[in-house]
Design an enzyme around this catalytic site. Structure first.
Site, PDB file in Angstrom:
ATOM      1  N   ASP A  84       0.847  -1.185   0.000  1.00 23.31           N
ATOM      2  CA  ASP A  84       0.000   0.000   0.000  1.00 23.31           C
ATOM      3  C   ASP A  84       0.884   1.238   0.000  1.00 23.31           C
ATOM      4  O   ASP A  84       2.097   1.152   0.136  1.00 23.31           O
ATOM      5  CB  ASP A  84      -0.971  -0.021   1.184  1.00 23.31           C
ATOM      6  CG  ASP A  84      -0.258  -0.067   2.535  1.00 23.31           C
ATOM      7  OD1 ASP A  84       0.954   0.214   2.581  1.00 23.31           O
ATOM      8  OD2 ASP A  84      -0.912  -0.397   3.532  1.00 23.31           O
ATOM      9  N   ASP A 116      -8.033  -7.387   0.740  1.00 24.88           N
ATOM     10  CA  ASP A 116      -7.079  -7.665   1.817  1.00 24.88           C
ATOM     11  C   ASP A 116      -7.719  -7.261   3.124  1.00 24.88           C
ATOM     12  O   ASP A 116      -8.606  -6.409   3.162  1.00 24.88           O
ATOM     13  CB  ASP A 116      -5.786  -6.869   1.629  1.00 24.88           C
ATOM     14  CG  ASP A 116      -5.971  -5.412   2.044  1.00 24.88           C
ATOM     15  OD1 ASP A 116      -5.595  -5.057   3.179  1.00 24.88           O
ATOM     16  OD2 ASP A 116      -6.524  -4.626   1.241  1.00 24.88           O
ATOM     17  N   CYS A 135     -12.865 -29.051   7.494  1.00 24.91           N
ATOM     18  CA  CYS A 135     -11.675 -28.244   7.193  1.00 24.91           C
ATOM     19  C   CYS A 135     -10.427 -29.114   7.274  1.00 24.91           C
ATOM     20  O   CYS A 135     -10.286 -29.937   8.182  1.00 24.91           O
ATOM     21  CB  CYS A 135     -11.583 -27.078   8.169  1.00 24.91           C
ATOM     22  SG  CYS A 135     -10.118 -26.029   7.944  1.00 24.91           S
ATOM     23  N   CYS A 142      -7.233 -27.866   7.566  1.00 21.42           N
ATOM     24  CA  CYS A 142      -6.082 -27.158   8.117  1.00 21.42           C
ATOM     25  C   CYS A 142      -5.530 -27.914   9.327  1.00 21.42           C
ATOM     26  O   CYS A 142      -6.224 -28.751   9.915  1.00 21.42           O
ATOM     27  CB  CYS A 142      -6.472 -25.730   8.498  1.00 21.42           C
ATOM     28  SG  CYS A 142      -7.282 -25.595  10.117  1.00 21.42           S
ATOM     29  N   CYS A 179      -7.740 -27.996  12.578  1.00 22.14           N
ATOM     30  CA  CYS A 179      -8.923 -28.854  12.538  1.00 22.14           C
ATOM     31  C   CYS A 179      -8.556 -30.324  12.368  1.00 22.14           C
ATOM     32  O   CYS A 179      -9.262 -31.210  12.854  1.00 22.14           O
ATOM     33  CB  CYS A 179      -9.845 -28.419  11.398  1.00 22.14           C
ATOM     34  SG  CYS A 179     -10.543 -26.769  11.622  1.00 22.14           S
ATOM     35  N   HIS A 239      -5.872 -21.561  10.574  1.00 21.80           N
ATOM     36  CA  HIS A 239      -7.239 -21.963  10.222  1.00 21.80           C
ATOM     37  C   HIS A 239      -7.970 -20.837   9.500  1.00 21.80           C
ATOM     38  O   HIS A 239      -8.606 -21.058   8.461  1.00 21.80           O
ATOM     39  CB  HIS A 239      -8.035 -22.363  11.467  1.00 21.80           C
ATOM     40  CG  HIS A 239      -9.504 -22.440  11.195  1.00 21.80           C
ATOM     41  ND1 HIS A 239     -10.099 -23.537  10.595  1.00 21.80           N
ATOM     42  CD2 HIS A 239     -10.505 -21.521  11.365  1.00 21.80           C
ATOM     43  CE1 HIS A 239     -11.390 -23.302  10.431  1.00 21.80           C
ATOM     44  NE2 HIS A 239     -11.658 -22.079  10.895  1.00 21.80           N
TER      45      HIS A 239
END
Length: 374
Positions: free
Chosen positions: A91, A265, A303, A305, A308, A334
């Site tokens: 940015d 974002d 999930c 990840c 999980c 996660h």
């Protein structure tokens, strides 16, 4: 290879495509995790990549103050410095100057401000912002603009937008000829359609490799934001990527993609993870709550990840309540995984022409709420 955008499919206003850069491809719609000071908090770079992220965001304001853009340049640029070889967007620093810096003074030249770290004085202008981002070596550079907080009266928003358009031209001039890099203009105008139109016309006349929709998610509320997104993306060139800055919650993201946004974002998934909050297909879950203390089930059984797949709600509750670092690490992983799965699901649905059905299922899942407590 130069910077190119390929629009592959549309479904209503929703779009899917890809951005080609010398450092790799960005699949759109894309969510960019925020690496404020050269790191996505609580994550290793390879872990961020494992969630499915194609691109990260770095903050010019924070990096210019610490460790300094010149130092980053001497050490090989931001990609090498933070061990992330995929694309990076930086940015301009304008938003942080307006929201974080103390004792700032705004003039036509730029913004003079004092560092929130040590009180040292600095000037950020279109020219200095372009130079700092050049030193960082980011693939996508943002114009320097002013972002007034909302609500604000229309005269204030108009003056700010017109200043930002003058700064956009100066940013374009200072950016120069950098074929492997892209400069994005930023549309301003608050929640006023006429001002948004004037801003879009000015930016298009200057010409950019991509266009951002700025000045939203700054206090106006979701209804007002969606009201602007009903028309603002369509004001921008169809053959360039459109980036909605600083958004947001999952339903914000889905609503933005529905209205034609390609990139977003937000710090929310990582910030939430560090405070014990998890985002799931059934809504938000607070792992600090006592109801999870004896729960052997995963956070989200669908999930994949690490949080999980390998840990129970009871364990996550324990490490969050105990203040152990692994709690923030697992929940951040996660959340970023969930956000990237969200983007992948929308890309598939748009390509298949089934976005409306996908969106209905998304909202229905969230309406169910979390699983019943044991």
């Amino acid at each position: 290879m130069s910077f190119r955008f390929h629009l592959q499919a549309t479904d209503g206003a929703a779009r899917t495509g890809r951005i080609e850069t010398p450092r790799g491809e960005i699949r759109t719609p894309a969510f960019m995790p925020v690496g404020t000071a050269g790191t996505v908090k609580a994550m290793m770079p390879e872990s961020v990549a494992a969630t499915g992220a194609d691109i990260l965001l770095g903050n010019t304001y924070h990096l210019m103050l610490r460790p300094g853009a010149e130092r980053v340049a001497r050490l090989g640029g931001l990609h090498s410095f933070m061990n992330w070889e995929r694309p990076i967007l930086t940015d301009s620093g304008g938003f942080q100057v307006m929201s974080l810096a103390g004792l700032r003074k705004l003039t036509e030249e730029g913004v003079t401000f004092q560092s929130h770290i040590d009180g040292s004085k600095h000037l950020l202008s279109p020219e200095t912002s372009m130079e700092i981002q050049r030193q960082l070596g980011s693939d996508i550079v943002m114009c320097f603009d002013e972002c007034p907080a909302l609500p604000a009266d229309e005269a204030t928003v108009k003056r700010s937008m017109e200043l930002s358009m003058r700064w956009a031209q100066r940013s374009r001039d200072a950016f120069g000829d950098r074929p492997a890099h892209a400069l994005f203009g930023i549309q301003q105008g608050g929640v006023t359609e006429e001002l948004r139109g004037e801003s879009a016309e000015a930016l298009t006349a200057i010409g950019f490799e991509g266009y951002a929709i700025g000045g939203l998610a700054v206090g106006e509320g979701q209804e007002a934001m969606f009201g602007v997104l009903d028309y603002a993306p369509g004001m921008l060139p169809q053959d360039k990527p459109r980036y909605l800055m600083g958004v947001g919650k999952p339903d914000d993201i889905v609503g933005a993609v529905k209205r034609g946004v390609d990139m977003m974002d937000c710090v929310l998934p990582s910030r939430s993870g560090r405070t014990g909050q998890a985002w799931t297909r059934r809504g938000q879950v607070n792992l600090r709550n006592a109801r999870h203390a004896d729960d052997p089930r995963p956070l989200d059984e669908a999930c994949g990840c690490p949080a999980c797949r390998n840990y129970s709600r009871a364990y996550l509750h324990h490490v969050v309540r105990a203040g152990e670092m692994i709690g923030g690490m697992l929940l951040t992983w996660h959340n970023l995984h969930y956000y990237q799965e969200l983007m992948a699901g929308m890309r598939r649905a748009i390509a298949e022409g089934s976005f409306e059905a996908w969106e209905a299922a998304f909202h229905a899942g969230r309406a169910e709420g979390d699983i019943e407590r044991l």
